[in-house]
Design an enzyme around this catalytic site. Sequence first.
Site, PDB file in Angstrom:
ATOM      1  N   TYR A   1       0.949  -1.372  -0.326  1.00  0.00           N
ATOM      2  CA  TYR A   1      -0.293   0.133   0.270  1.00  0.00           C
ATOM      3  C   TYR A   1       1.082   1.397   0.023  1.00  0.00           C
ATOM      4  CZ  TYR A   1      -3.493   3.336   1.397  1.00  0.00           C
ATOM      5  OH  TYR A   1      -4.030   4.186   2.120  1.00  0.00           O
TER       6      TYR A   1
ATOM      7  N   LYS B   1       4.239   9.270   8.713  1.00  0.00           N
ATOM      8  CA  LYS B   1       4.158   8.273   9.934  1.00  0.00           C
ATOM      9  C   LYS B   1       5.040   8.548  11.466  1.00  0.00           C
ATOM     10  CE  LYS B   1       1.271   5.521   8.824  1.00  0.00           C
ATOM     11  NZ  LYS B   1       0.871   4.083   6.636  1.00  0.00           N
TER      12      LYS B   1
ATOM     13  N   ASP C   1       9.112   2.605  -0.042  1.00  0.00           N
ATOM     14  CA  ASP C   1       8.608   3.281   0.755  1.00  0.00           C
ATOM     15  C   ASP C   1       8.452   3.008   2.581  1.00  0.00           C
ATOM     16  OD1 ASP C   1       6.496   4.580   1.643  1.00  0.00           O
ATOM     17  OD2 ASP C   1       4.484   3.530  -0.046  1.00  0.00           O
TER      18      ASP C   1
END
Length: 418
Positions: A123, A250, A218
Site C-alpha cells: 500500500y 507516520k 516506501d
Amino acid sequence: MNSPVRAFRAVGGTPRFMASGSGAWLTDVDGERYVDLVGSWGPMLLGHAHPAVVEAVTAAAARGTSFGTPAEPEVLLAEEIVDRTPVDQVRLVSSGTEATMSAIRLARGFTGRDRIVKFSGCYHGHVDALLAEAGSGVVTLGIPGTPGVPAHVTADTIVLPYNDRAAVDAAFAEYGDQIAAVITEAAPGNMGIVPPEPGFNAHLARVCADHGALLVSDEVMTGFRAARSGHWELDGKVEGWRPDLITFGKVMGGGFPAAAFGGRAEIMDLLAPVGPVYQAGTLSGNPVAATAGWTTLRLATPQVYERLLATSEQVRRMVTEALSAAGVPHVVQSVGTMFSVFWGVTEPVRDFAGARRQDTDAYTAFFHAMLDAGVYLPPSAFEAWFLSAAHDPEIDSEPLTRLAEALPGAARAAAAAR
Ligand SMILES: *Cc1c(COP(=O)(O)O)cnc(C)c1O
C-alpha cells in the site's frame, strides 16, 4: 469515519470513539481504558501525549500555526531525516499519499518514462496509479479495483507478486526501457508484516540501475519505526546499496500531518523551483507539525529502539504462547521492532496470496475478546501491531499485565471460531 479501516468493517461491531491518550493507553468517550497496540497506525512511537512533545508543540502553536514562508522547524526536521537516512535532500509534504504521489511524478520526470512497477499487497496511500491490489484497507472492504480511477491512469502500472525475483526480471525483460520506477514498501506492513527475502530489495536496486529505472522505497510505515533510520538500516546499509528515492511519513510527523520524500541530489534537483517538476503544498513543512516530528525524532534515541525491540519480542512471545496453548495455528512475522500475526496458517507468508489465506474469523473472535478485556488491536487481520516506548518491556508492567490477563481467553475464543 474519515478513513475506512477505522470503521471495524473487517471485524464487525461498533468502533470506539477515543477521547484521550496517555503513554501506552487510550481512553474512550465512555471512560473505558485500553492498552493501545495501534499507535495511530504507527506514528505514536513515544506513546500518546509525550510531555516533551506536547510542550514543544504548544510553544510552536503559540508562535503561530502557519506562515507560508520558510521557517526553522522544517529545516531542523529535514536535517534530522537527512542525518539518519541515505537521502541527500528531502521535500516535506503533509501525508504519505502525497509523498508517494510526488515521488512517482519525480521518477517519471527524471527518467522521461511512464510505466511503474508495484507489488500486490503493498500500500502506498490512495494514489490513483498505485491503488491496484493495495493491501489492507482495500482488501478489508473487498474493493476489487477502485471505481473512480480511469483505466488509462492504471494502464502504466504493472503489478507483480511480492518477493518474486523472476517476475521482476520478466517485467524488465519486456518493458525495461519504459519503466520509470519500481515502488515497494521497504518491508511490507500493509498485508501484515511480510519481510523481503534476503537480497530481494538489493535485487530491485540492481535491476533498476541496470535499466535506468529508479527504485522508490516506501518507508512511510517503516521509517524511524522498524529501526532508527528505517528498514534500510537492516538491509541496504548492511549490504551497501541505497534506493534512489525514499518516502517517509507516520513517525516523522509525531502525530501531526507531516511526510516527506527524498533521495539523490541529482534527482531532487529536478523539483521546482530548482527544476521543472512541479510539486507544492500550502501547509508543507508546517511549523507545528515539523516541531512535533523533530521533537519526536530527537527523543527517539538508540535506547528507545532497543526498548521497543525488547517489548516487541516480549509481546510476540506472550501471543505465541497463548495461541499455542489454545491450539490456534499461527505465524508471527517481524521486521525490526514491527510485527504481525497470521491466523490459521503454519507456513511463513511471503506474498499477498499467502497473506490472504489466513483465517480472518479467528482474528475477529480474538480481536473482540481483547477489546472487551481492554486491549485495542488493529481492527483488521492484515495490519501490523504497533507498540511505543511507553509500553514497558517488563512482564509485570501495567500494559503487559493487562495483555497477559486478556490473552488466554482471547486465544480460546479464536480457537472456538475456527
Ligand atoms: C500509511 C502509508 C502510506 C500513506 O500514508 P498517509 O499519510 O496515510 O497518506 C503510504 N505508504 C505506506 C507504506 C503506508 O504505510
